[in-house]
Design a protein around this motif. Structure first.
Motif, short mmCIF file in Angstrom:
data_model
loop_
_atom_site.label_atom_id
_atom_site.label_comp_id
_atom_site.label_asym_id
_atom_site.label_seq_id
_atom_site.Cartn_x
_atom_site.Cartn_y
_atom_site.Cartn_z
N LEU A 121 45.73 41.50 26.92
CA LEU A 121 46.61 41.59 28.15
C LEU A 121 48.24 41.63 28.04
O LEU A 121 48.88 41.86 28.86
CB LEU A 121 46.37 40.17 28.52
CG LEU A 121 45.20 39.65 29.45
CD1 LEU A 121 45.14 38.17 29.81
CD2 LEU A 121 45.02 40.57 30.68
N ASP B 35 49.81 44.06 30.44
CA ASP B 35 49.82 43.77 31.84
C ASP B 35 50.96 42.65 32.38
O ASP B 35 51.64 42.88 32.91
CB ASP B 35 48.21 43.13 32.16
CG ASP B 35 47.34 43.99 32.04
OD1 ASP B 35 47.56 45.01 31.69
OD2 ASP B 35 46.28 43.65 32.78
N PHE B 36 51.13 41.75 31.04
CA PHE B 36 51.93 40.47 31.46
C PHE B 36 53.29 41.02 31.20
O PHE B 36 54.23 40.62 31.58
CB PHE B 36 51.60 39.27 31.06
CG PHE B 36 51.83 39.05 29.41
CD1 PHE B 36 52.79 39.23 28.90
CD2 PHE B 36 50.30 38.71 29.15
CE1 PHE B 36 52.78 39.25 27.45
CE2 PHE B 36 50.18 38.68 27.49
CZ PHE B 36 51.33 39.05 26.55
N ALA C 151 42.10 40.27 35.55
CA ALA C 151 43.75 40.56 35.63
C ALA C 151 43.73 41.96 36.13
O ALA C 151 44.60 42.06 36.96
CB ALA C 151 43.98 40.85 34.06
N TRP D 17 47.56 38.99 36.41
CA TRP D 17 47.44 38.41 34.81
C TRP D 17 47.11 36.98 34.74
O TRP D 17 46.63 36.50 33.71
CB TRP D 17 48.65 38.98 34.03
CG TRP D 17 49.88 38.07 34.63
CD1 TRP D 17 50.79 38.53 35.28
CD2 TRP D 17 50.55 36.79 33.75
NE1 TRP D 17 51.95 37.59 35.56
CE2 TRP D 17 51.53 36.73 34.66
CE3 TRP D 17 50.05 35.95 33.07
CZ2 TRP D 17 52.51 35.56 34.36
CZ3 TRP D 17 50.75 35.03 32.76
CH2 TRP D 17 51.77 34.59 33.32
#
Length: 414
Positions: free
Chosen positions: A36, A39-40, A162, A167
């Motif tokens: 992730l 994404d974050f 997500a 997220w």
């Protein structure tokens, strides 16, 4: 003896399954942060190459808490301690959803590590308490199957959530799932306090024991080598695959699923082979496979399709870890298991965090987002991969000699 409790006692398989659920939640909570990262990083304006630190702080926090509790975990009911750790993990994972930047997310992941590390150690100790040596390899493989199961189910689901929502969605899911596992443990698992009787005759684990006992030192050493070799790569797999090898973001979830399936199959085969052939030969086989993947997948030019490199890396890593963990499970006495496993967990997390930091410092990101200097990271992993089989062989000889000496002492006593 409580006859009713004895009749209602869960079977060995049920206990293993409950602890697999604990490890699954723990693995998803930890593993999903890495893929992730892009994404974050985008949502919270964090540079992609620094996203690896988000995973790294979890490991350092888990290590610190494991070290603080190592002398105490064998002095309490394992079930009660496990429920307390899971409650803390659920709350801290939820707090991650409230993060607004790099430092607030770091704080939430530190809190998760403080509870997740001891939970994993307690789950491992509970399984070892209930499974004899001759089935230990298979049991360790089942328990460690939480990792590929998380890769097959948890991480892809988290990535898709997500993608569909935001997220934060995977963190909500892990928090709720942790509460569900707590209910199952409270309902099914009886108090786990049999080790307390042994502690009255022989002192429970102390941190100084791990430092003075040569066999424990060897066990912690093989753990550190195996983890360092793996975590030089693990936090950077997602950006490396996307930006260096050109793999599309929308297919990352599928890639983790396929890699997890391969790992799951290899892990269960490995568990049975370790019980039959011993850990030494399996460690040599895993080393040969790992070296092949490193030279052909992480040193340019990449010779295999991405799916082969990814699945092969995960499968060889799992094979190596099953052999190492089975060997380690035979080291501590009953009244030392949780403490030793906590110390092992601390070593695992400290070394993995250190490996993340080292690899993050070596790697840089170019204007296209690709990671540079991966070859340097790969050569460092090669050295550690070659070292491990020799270390496992040495520890296996020490354990065999100790068992022979214990058998001779019992024979003389009778």
């Amino acid at each position: 003896m409580d006859i009713k409790a004895s009749l209602n006692a869960p079977s060995e398989q049920v206990i293993i399954l409950l602890m697999v659920l604990v490890q699954f939640i723990n693995m998803v909570d930890y593993m999903m942060v890495m893929p992730l990262g892009p994404d974050f990083a985008k949502a919270l304006s964090i540079p992609v190459h620094e996203a690896g630190f988000i995973g790294g702080v979890y490991t350092f926090a888990a290590a610190c808490m494991a070290l603080l509790l190592a002398n105490r975990l064998d002095r309490v009911d394992r079930r009660l301690a496990l429920l307390c750790c899971l409650a803390g993990l659920a709350i801290s994972t939820f707090l991650a959803t409230l993060a607004t930047g790099f430092y607030s997310l770091i704080a939430a992941r530190v809190a998760a590590g403080l509870f997740g590390g001891p939970a994993a150690s307690l789950a491992m100790a509970i399984v070892i308490d209930h499974v004899p040596d001759e089935r230990r390899g298979k049991a360790m493989a089942l328990l460690m199957s939480a990792f590929p199961t998380a890769a097959v189910i948890g991480v892809p689901l988290g990535l898709e959530m997500a993608h569909w929502f935001n997220w934060q969605a995977p963190f909500y899911l892990v928090s709720v799932s942790t509460l569900f596992v707590m209910i199952l443990i409270f309902w099914i698992l009886p108090p786990q306090s049999a080790h307390l009787a042994a502690a009255r005759k022989t002192p429970p684990f102390k941190m100084t024991t791990a430092l003075t006992d040569p066999i424990m030192r060897q066990g912690l050493s093989i753990t550190g080598t195996a983890i360092f070799a793996s975590f030089l790569f693990i936090p950077h797999l997602s950006p490396y695959i996307q930006f260096n090898l050109g793999y599309p973001r929308e297919e990352i979830g599928t890639l983790y699923m396929i890699g997890g399936l391969a790992t799951y199959i290899i892990m269960h085969v490995t568990g049975r082979l370790v019980d039959r052939l011993g850990p030494v030969s399996i460690t040599w086989l895993a080393a040969a496979g790992s070296l092949t993947i490193i030279f052909t997948g992480f040193m340019p030019p990449a010779l295999w399709p991405v799916i082969v490199t990814f699945a092969g890396f995960m499968a060889c890593n799992a094979m190596r870890n099953v052999a190492v963990q089975t060997t380690n499970s035979r080291i501590p006495a009953p009244q030392q298991r949780a403490g030793y496993m906590a110390t092992q967990s601390a070593v695992r997390h400290l070394v993995s965090g250190f490996a993340v930091a080292i690899s993050t410092l070596i790697l840089t990101t170019n204007e296209t987002g690709a990671l540079e200097h991966m070859t340097s990271v790969a050569w460092l992993s090669v050295i550690l991969t070659i070292m491990l089989p020799w270390q496992v062989s040495r520890l296996h000889r020490s354990l065999t000699l100790r068992k022979q000496q214990q058998t001779e002492k019992r024979a003389l006593a009778t």
